[in-house]
Design an enzyme around this catalytic site. Structure first.
Site, PDB file in Angstrom:
ATOM      1  N   LYS A   1      53.376  33.795  40.271  1.00 55.32           N
ATOM      2  CA  LYS A   1      52.612  33.982  39.034  1.00 55.32           C
ATOM      3  C   LYS A   1      52.005  35.376  38.953  1.00 55.32           C
ATOM      4  O   LYS A   1      51.873  35.937  37.877  1.00 55.32           O
ATOM      5  CB  LYS A   1      51.535  32.905  38.894  1.00 55.32           C
ATOM      6  CG  LYS A   1      52.105  31.545  38.538  1.00 55.32           C
ATOM      7  CD  LYS A   1      51.065  30.624  37.946  1.00 55.32           C
ATOM      8  CE  LYS A   1      51.686  29.278  37.584  1.00 55.32           C
ATOM      9  NZ  LYS A   1      50.676  28.283  37.205  1.00 55.32           N
TER      10      LYS A   1
ATOM     11  N   LYS B   1      64.276  26.675  38.875  1.00 53.83           N
ATOM     12  CA  LYS B   1      63.819  25.397  38.327  1.00 53.83           C
ATOM     13  C   LYS B   1      63.566  25.486  36.820  1.00 53.83           C
ATOM     14  O   LYS B   1      63.252  26.556  36.296  1.00 53.83           O
ATOM     15  CB  LYS B   1      62.589  24.879  39.068  1.00 53.83           C
ATOM     16  CG  LYS B   1      61.307  25.605  38.815  1.00 53.83           C
ATOM     17  CD  LYS B   1      60.130  24.807  39.376  1.00 53.83           C
ATOM     18  CE  LYS B   1      58.840  25.380  38.823  1.00 53.83           C
ATOM     19  NZ  LYS B   1      57.662  24.577  39.054  1.00 53.83           N
TER      20      LYS B   1
ATOM     21  N   LYS C   1      58.875  26.045  31.582  1.00 54.45           N
ATOM     22  CA  LYS C   1      58.480  26.395  30.219  1.00 54.45           C
ATOM     23  C   LYS C   1      58.178  27.877  30.088  1.00 54.45           C
ATOM     24  O   LYS C   1      58.073  28.391  28.985  1.00 54.45           O
ATOM     25  CB  LYS C   1      57.274  25.563  29.793  1.00 54.45           C
ATOM     26  CG  LYS C   1      56.087  25.735  30.692  1.00 54.45           C
ATOM     27  CD  LYS C   1      55.157  24.554  30.575  1.00 54.45           C
ATOM     28  CE  LYS C   1      54.250  24.501  31.793  1.00 54.45           C
ATOM     29  NZ  LYS C   1      53.697  23.201  32.047  1.00 54.45           N
TER      30      LYS C   1
HETATM   31  P1  AMP Z   1      53.615  22.566  35.821  1.00 59.12           P
HETATM   32  O1  AMP Z   1      54.055  22.360  34.444  1.00 59.12           O
HETATM   33  O2  AMP Z   1      54.346  23.640  36.533  1.00 59.12           O
HETATM   34  O3  AMP Z   1      52.122  22.627  35.952  1.00 59.12           O
HETATM   35  O4  AMP Z   1      54.033  21.239  36.597  1.00 59.12           O
HETATM   36  C1  AMP Z   1      53.532  19.970  36.304  1.00 59.12           C
HETATM   37  C2  AMP Z   1      54.193  18.947  37.192  1.00 59.12           C
HETATM   38  O5  AMP Z   1      55.588  18.879  36.906  1.00 59.12           O
HETATM   39  C3  AMP Z   1      54.092  19.244  38.697  1.00 59.12           C
HETATM   40  O6  AMP Z   1      53.956  18.048  39.428  1.00 59.12           O
HETATM   41  C4  AMP Z   1      55.390  19.918  39.013  1.00 59.12           C
HETATM   42  O7  AMP Z   1      55.769  19.766  40.342  1.00 59.12           O
HETATM   43  C5  AMP Z   1      56.350  19.184  38.061  1.00 59.12           C
HETATM   44  N1  AMP Z   1      57.442  20.066  37.665  1.00 59.12           N
HETATM   45  C6  AMP Z   1      57.372  21.240  36.991  1.00 59.12           C
HETATM   46  N2  AMP Z   1      58.590  21.771  36.795  1.00 59.12           N
HETATM   47  C7  AMP Z   1      59.461  20.910  37.364  1.00 59.12           C
HETATM   48  C8  AMP Z   1      60.868  20.882  37.507  1.00 59.12           C
HETATM   49  N3  AMP Z   1      61.644  21.846  37.005  1.00 59.12           N
HETATM   50  N4  AMP Z   1      61.429  19.842  38.150  1.00 59.12           N
HETATM   51  C9  AMP Z   1      60.667  18.842  38.638  1.00 59.12           C
HETATM   52  N5  AMP Z   1      59.343  18.797  38.537  1.00 59.12           N
HETATM   53  C10 AMP Z   1      58.730  19.814  37.918  1.00 59.12           C
END
Ligand code: AMP
Ligand code: TRP
Length: 325
Positions: free
Chosen positions: A111, A193, A196
């Site tokens: 980040k 991965k 967004k």
């Molecule tokens: P974030 O949106 O990055 O804050 O992630 C929110 C939740 O979604 C966390 O538990 C992440 O580990 C999960 N997460 C985010 N991106 C992915 C992805 N591409 N695949 C699986 N889990 C994800």
């Protein structure tokens, strides 16, 4: 009953990776554990937020939990910013967290690179706030995607250190990571991965994407060389699509491979596009009928209960430290 705690940041776009890697698993935990799910709005502020849309995003996040089946009769749902103990404990844990430990966090490094103009203290201390979220509620299990495991290890380190310095206070939490769905990859690049923050909207399927648009994204998704519908280490793109297909449809990957044996990528993608658009329409139908006022009531109730638990813990923490006389 063991305690489960997890949270997601209310940033504008949630995608199927967030659902498959996180929320989907939460739904299944509600009957077996005492679950707490937070909208971690203070974490969202570690990157730039817009006061015009922030509140809507917070509301939308809570509504998403409810639409997927987080049941306020079984689980506690609340906003992090409405429970002051989270920031209070963060300060205390900051005094035992080492700069060198935080510098090792890969999410911070990523980040910091992405937001060079805004590498703030909050972003650096983000894992300490997350540790506070978890430790305030005597959490045993933390269901998250693979990318968060390092933060949970740090949470354990801080809890152990605090317990050693001040006496047994915190429960040591364990991460709970599902093998499949833990890492859904980008549709445009299966080596990264799904995210967004990708500049290409074709990277992800957002939960509020129009199902027709989502179908187009699937049809345009990158594939591997060859033509067989098979998963495997040498077929990262197809493996990712098969995982998505399997998790959304409930079918085994092996069975899906059999179903498409002898057929080409186009047929497979058409099938997957149907599964994805069916999933999105189902979700959106539920999401759209939940009233804002109901969400507010549910959060207020969750916040009252979360404050009670967290305040009790803070009293114990302060006593242990000697912040009392
Ligand atoms: P974030 O949106 O990055 O804050 O992630 C929110 C939740 O979604 C966390 O538990 C992440 O580990 C999960 N997460 C985010 N991106 C992915 C992805 N591409 N695949 C699986 N889990 C994800
Ligand atoms: N850092 C987590 C993420 O980016 C979100 C989060 C904040 C969290 N506090 C938490 C997850 C506590 C589990 C438990 O996904």
């Amino acid at each position: 009953m063991k305690r489960v705690f997890s949270g997601i940041q209310p940033t504008n776009i949630l995608h199927i990776g967030n659902y498959l890697g996180a929320i989907k698993n939460w739904i299944e935990l509600q009957d077996k554990y005492s679950c707490i799910f937070s909208v971690v709005d203070l974490h969202a502020m570690t990157v730039k937020t817009d006061p015009k849309t922030f509140g809507d995003n917070i509301l939308m996040m809570a509504k998403t939990y409810l639409a997927f089946g987080i049941d306020p009769k079984k689980s506690l749902i609340f906003r992090q910013s409405e429970v002051p103990a989270h920031t209070e404990l963060t300060w205390i844990l900051n005094t035992i967290a080492k700069i060198s430990e935080l510098e090792r966090m890969t999410q911070f490094k990523d980040k910091a690179k992405q937001h060079k103009e805004n590498v703030n203290m909050g972003l650096f201390g983000y894992p300490v706030l997350m540790a506070s979220d978890i430790l305030l509620y005597d959490t045993n299990l933390v269901p998250v995607g693979e990318d968060q495991v390092q933060h949970i290890e740090l949470t354990r380190t801080l809890a152990e250190r605090f317990n050693r310095l001040y006496g047994e206070t915190f429960v040591l939490p364990e991460p709970m990571v599902k093998k499949h769905g833990a890492r859904i990859m980008g549709l445009d690049d299966p080596s990264k991965k799904m995210s967004k923050s990708s500049p290409n909207a074709g990277n992800y399927i957002a939960l509020l994407d129009d199902p027709a648009v989502a179908s187009k994204k699937i049809m345009r998704a990158v594939t591997d060389s060859g033509s067989e519908i098979k998963s495997g280490a040498n077929k990262p793109a197809l493996t990712n699509l098969l995982v998505i297909y399997s998790l959304l449809s409930g079918k085994d990957i092996k069975d899906i491979e059999k179903e498409y044996a002898g057929k080409g990528y186009a047929d497979f993608k058409k099938g997957l596009a149907e599964v994805v658009s069916g999933f999105l329409s189902g979700f959106q139908k539920k999401f759209n009928v939940i009233k804002d006022s109901d969400v507010r009531d549910i959060l207020a109730d969750g916040e009252k209960k979360a404050n009670e638990i967290a305040e009790r813990k803070m009293r114990d923490v302060k006593t242990k430290i000697g912040l009392t006389f």
